[in-house]
Enzyme design. Structure first.
Site, PDB file in Angstrom:
ATOM      1  N   ARG A 124       0.834  -1.208   0.000  1.00 53.49           N
ATOM      2  CA  ARG A 124       0.000   0.000   0.000  1.00 53.49           C
ATOM      3  C   ARG A 124       0.870   1.260   0.000  1.00 53.49           C
ATOM      4  NH1 ARG A 124      -0.799   4.852   2.597  1.00 53.49           N
ATOM      5  NH2 ARG A 124      -0.312   3.811   4.574  1.00 53.49           N
ATOM      6  N   ASP A 125       1.518   1.531   1.119  1.00 54.13           N
ATOM      7  CA  ASP A 125       2.308   2.759   1.230  1.00 54.13           C
ATOM      8  C   ASP A 125       3.474   2.756   0.258  1.00 54.13           C
ATOM      9  OD1 ASP A 125       3.240   5.172   2.088  1.00 54.13           O
ATOM     10  OD2 ASP A 125       3.448   4.619   4.184  1.00 54.13           O
ATOM     11  N   HIS A 177       4.575   4.221  12.735  1.00 56.59           N
ATOM     12  CA  HIS A 177       4.755   4.182  11.280  1.00 56.59           C
ATOM     13  C   HIS A 177       5.803   5.235  10.962  1.00 56.59           C
ATOM     14  CE1 HIS A 177       3.257   3.745   7.054  1.00 56.59           C
ATOM     15  NE2 HIS A 177       3.736   4.983   6.976  1.00 56.59           N
ATOM     16  N   HIS A 188       9.014   6.955   8.623  1.00 57.17           N
ATOM     17  CA  HIS A 188       9.662   7.153   7.334  1.00 57.17           C
ATOM     18  C   HIS A 188      11.128   7.517   7.549  1.00 57.17           C
ATOM     19  CE1 HIS A 188       6.187   7.254   4.372  1.00 57.17           C
ATOM     20  NE2 HIS A 188       5.630   6.982   5.543  1.00 57.17           N
ATOM     21  N   CYS A 205       4.190   9.723   0.796  1.00 55.18           N
ATOM     22  CA  CYS A 205       2.824  10.231   0.721  1.00 55.18           C
ATOM     23  C   CYS A 205       2.686  11.161  -0.479  1.00 55.18           C
ATOM     24  CB  CYS A 205       2.459  10.982   2.000  1.00 55.18           C
ATOM     25  SG  CYS A 205       0.808  11.716   1.962  1.00 55.18           S
ATOM     26  N   ASN A 238       9.462   4.540   3.590  1.00 56.01           N
ATOM     27  CA  ASN A 238       9.375   4.017   4.953  1.00 56.01           C
ATOM     28  C   ASN A 238      10.707   3.387   5.354  1.00 56.01           C
ATOM     29  OD1 ASN A 238       6.140   3.746   5.602  1.00 56.01           O
ATOM     30  ND2 ASN A 238       6.590   3.507   3.434  1.00 56.01           N
TER      31      ASN A 238
END
Length: 296
Positions: free
Chosen positions: A12-13, A203, A205, A236, A245
């Site tokens: 996803r990310d 979460h 980065h 993002c 990430n």
């Protein structure tokens, strides 16, 4: 038994800011990730295909997740429409993002932070009625590219509100990768104090090279749930300057070499990062992967 839980967020990310790849390629990546032993994977997001075209095939991906019954799959949603799509597709483990700043919230979902907070309760009701689980992720928990530094107490306030509104889990996100270990400890400590009923996940980065150090600071504080992305992919699309990430294989290497069990096979995690390189046709940011590839 694992000492820490790592959720793989690459599908996803990691993919959301990339050029779209075929659904079959995503399934090949999921196959490689499942083979690592990871037990939680964020598979996709049910958001506007116009806003995030790389994940426009969310329903098609969701339809194949039964291939890996040993994995707990989740998906990200941005509003009620996404929740309904996800539940209709059979995904009941959902993450809902609330930005701690109005600037990022408007850029990300077209509404201010307070409006996003107001949606937590009805989203939780809908998810729970379907027998699902709702995690609220507090984004922009350290700095906003539009509004500047985020007040730590604002993060704690949103976390408390999310829990009171029906969230089953909480996560604190350094969306643009500006945190440092000291600030990581400060913000997480305030969240833990504000919501003593649960332990948040993190979460992180690695935009400024502090991601792994921040993960260790979080672990030292007592955090045991971490997000990471295969090869260090991610970013993002609505936060200028945000990059990848922390890399799953680097996080596994740090913990396992420190005697902290993750349940993830490091060699398989490196293989999964190589699969990501092949599918995307470019090198991954992971320094550990580069080092291991040089040895081969």
């Amino acid at each position: 038994m694992t000492a820490v839980e790592i959720r793989e967020v690459g599908p996803r990310d990691g993919l959301q800011i990339e050029e779209p790849i075929p659904t079959e390629a995503k399934l090949a990546l999921l196959e490689a990730l499942a083979a690592t032993g990871v037990r939680r994977i964020e598979a996709t997001s049910f958001v506007s295909p116009r806003a995030v075209p790389a994940l426009a095939d969310a329903e098609a991906v969701a339809a194949e997740l039964r291939r890996w019954p040993e994995v707990r799959f989740s998906a990200l949603v941005a509003g009620m429409g996404g929740v309904r799509r996800a539940l209709a597709a059979g995904v009941t483990d959902l993450e809902y993002v609330v930005s701690a700043s109005d600037g990022h919230s408007r850029a990300n979902v077209g509404r201010d932070s307070a409006e996003s907070i107001e949606l937590i309760a009805p989203i939780a009701d809908l998810v729970h009625a379907a027998g699902g689980n709702l995690e609220v992720i507090v984004a922009i928990a350290f700095d906003c590219p539009f509004d500047g530094p985020t007040p730590p107490d604002r993060v704690a306030e949103i976390a408390r509100c999310a829990w009171d509104s029906g969230a089953d889990e909480l996560c604190v996100a350094d969306t643009i990768g500006t945190a440092t270990p000291g600030r990581t400890r400060d913000v997480l400590a305030r969240v833990i104090t504000a919501v003593p009923e649960t332990e948040p996940g993190v979460h992180l980065h690695d935009t400024r090279g502090q991601g792994i150090a921040n993960a260790w600071a979080a672990y030292d504080l007592g955090i045991r749930r971490f997000d990471a992305s295969v090869g260090g992919l991610g970013g993002c699309p609505f936060a200028p300057g945000a990059s990848g990430n922390i890399a799953t294989e680097e996080l596994v290497y740090m913990f396992e070499d420190s005697g902290i069990a993750t349940g993830i096979d490091l060699d398989a995690a490196l293989d999964a990062a190589r699969v990501a390189e092949r599918l995307l046709g470019k090198p991954m940011p992971s320094r550990l992967l580069r080092a291991e590839n040089t040895r081969r």
